[in-house]
Design an enzyme around this catalytic site. Structure first.
Site, short mmCIF file in Angstrom:
data_model
loop_
_atom_site.label_atom_id
_atom_site.label_comp_id
_atom_site.label_asym_id
_atom_site.label_seq_id
_atom_site.Cartn_x
_atom_site.Cartn_y
_atom_site.Cartn_z
CG ASP A 1 4.41 10.48 -0.16
OD1 ASP A 1 5.27 11.31 0.21
OD2 ASP A 1 4.68 9.34 -0.53
CG ASN B 1 5.79 -2.30 -1.94
OD1 ASN B 1 6.27 -1.26 -2.37
ND2 ASN B 1 4.75 -2.33 -1.13
CG HIS C 1 5.88 2.14 -2.14
ND1 HIS C 1 5.79 1.48 -0.93
CD2 HIS C 1 6.80 3.12 -1.94
CE1 HIS C 1 6.61 2.02 -0.07
NE2 HIS C 1 7.25 3.02 -0.65
CD GLU D 1 2.16 0.65 -0.38
OE1 GLU D 1 2.99 -0.11 -0.93
OE2 GLU D 1 2.39 1.23 0.69
C1 F6R Z 1 8.41 9.24 0.18
C2 F6R Z 1 7.84 8.29 -0.77
C3 F6R Z 1 8.19 6.83 -0.75
C4 F6R Z 1 9.69 6.57 -0.61
C5 F6R Z 1 9.96 5.07 -0.59
C6 F6R Z 1 11.42 4.77 -0.37
O1 F6R Z 1 7.89 10.52 -0.04
O2 F6R Z 1 7.05 8.70 -1.55
O3 F6R Z 1 7.71 6.24 -1.94
O4 F6R Z 1 10.36 7.17 -1.66
O5 F6R Z 1 9.22 4.46 0.42
O6 F6R Z 1 11.76 5.16 0.93
P1 F6R Z 1 13.27 5.14 1.46
O7 F6R Z 1 14.00 6.18 0.72
O8 F6R Z 1 13.15 5.45 2.92
O9 F6R Z 1 13.78 3.76 1.20
#
Ligand code: F6R
Length: 244
Positions: free
Chosen positions: A69, A138, A140, A145
């Site tokens: 992303d 959550n 995702h 989401e």
């Molecule tokens: C990042 C991504 C997100 C993260 C998720 C966890 O490219 O796709 O889905 O993997 O938000 O983020 P952290 O590792 O910061 O807890």
């Protein structure tokens, strides 16, 4: 269900185990296609891959990458853009060819075209061999989401207040956190031949349990991984504490 779960005692050990899995994929197929994630969780494993490149000659020269992303509205040179993150934590420290590294095109104003192009680029590269994922509190994955259905392809999302809030720790203020991102869809992620999900810290314990042991529902996007034929989850003891 074919999820292999490894609970490592510490974040450092989780990072080493996950980096070993990625390094193994690269050694087995030097021209492999890696799907990559940003966020706090993979920072340690990227550092370990950099160390393996430096000390053990692990080469990324023929590797192609596709990131999950990217924020809409941030240039690739913005320190919070995911492009910059990847350069800072991995690409600038290994022998990867930057021309073979990809993030969703957020400069293209035509959303449908940008999405089609990303899907096609992945397909043209032969598909993702190993997709690295983190998980949001959550549930995702990428920026998919909780929703009423599972998005199939790369698309633009409006970030939820909770995700913007969680990510604001990296920006000067909540106001600066972009409101939209482009992300691989759940369908894109599920087409990867193999998936490696990493999670650490007690804040992830409940969602790791729900994703791996709860019902498969788009309300917990990561739960779809239960239907993937080859998933490895590597978490630290805190994130794995509620797993049965
Ligand atoms: C990042 C991504 C997100 C993260 C998720 C966890 O490219 O796709 O889905 O993997 O938000 O983020 P952290 O590792 O910061 O807890």
């Amino acid at each position: 269900m074919t999820v292999t779960t490894i609970v490592a005692p510490t974040y450092e050990e989780m990072s080493r185990v996950a980096a070993d899995i990625i390094a193994g994929a690269v050694r087995e197929k030097p021209s492999c296609v890696l799907g990559l994630a940003t966020g706090t969780t993979p920072i340690g494993l990227y550092a370990e891959l950099v160390r393996m490149h430096r000390d053990e000659g692990l080469s990324f020269a023929d590797v192609t990458t596709f990131n999950l992303d990217e924020y809409v509205g941030l240039e690739g040179t913005h320190p919070q853009s995911y492009r910059w993150f990847m350069r800072h934590h991995l690409f600038d420290h290994v022998d990867i060819d930057l021309a073979r590294t990809h993030t969703p095109d957020v400069a293209c104003p035509d959303e449908a075209e940008a999405s089609r192009a990303y899907e096609k680029a992945i397909e043209d590269a032969g598909g993702v061999d190993l997709q690295l994922l983190g998980i949001g509190q959550n549930g995702h994955i990428g920026f998919n989401e909780p929703a009423d259905d599972f998005p199939k392809a790369t698309h633009t999302v409006t970030l939820t207040p909770s995700t913007r809030e969680a990510n604001s720790r990296l920006f000067a203020s909540l106001d600066e956190v972009p409101r939209q991102a482009r992300t691989m869809g759940i369908g894109t992620i599920m087409r990867a031949r193999r998936i490696l999900l990493v999670a650490n810290g007690s804040a992830k314990a409940a969602i790791v349990r729900d994703a791996l042991e709860g019902p498969v529902t788009p309300r917990v996007p990561a739960s779809i991984l239960q239907f993937h034929p080859d998933v490895t989850v590597v978490c630290d003891a805190e994130a794995g504490v509620l797993l049965s």
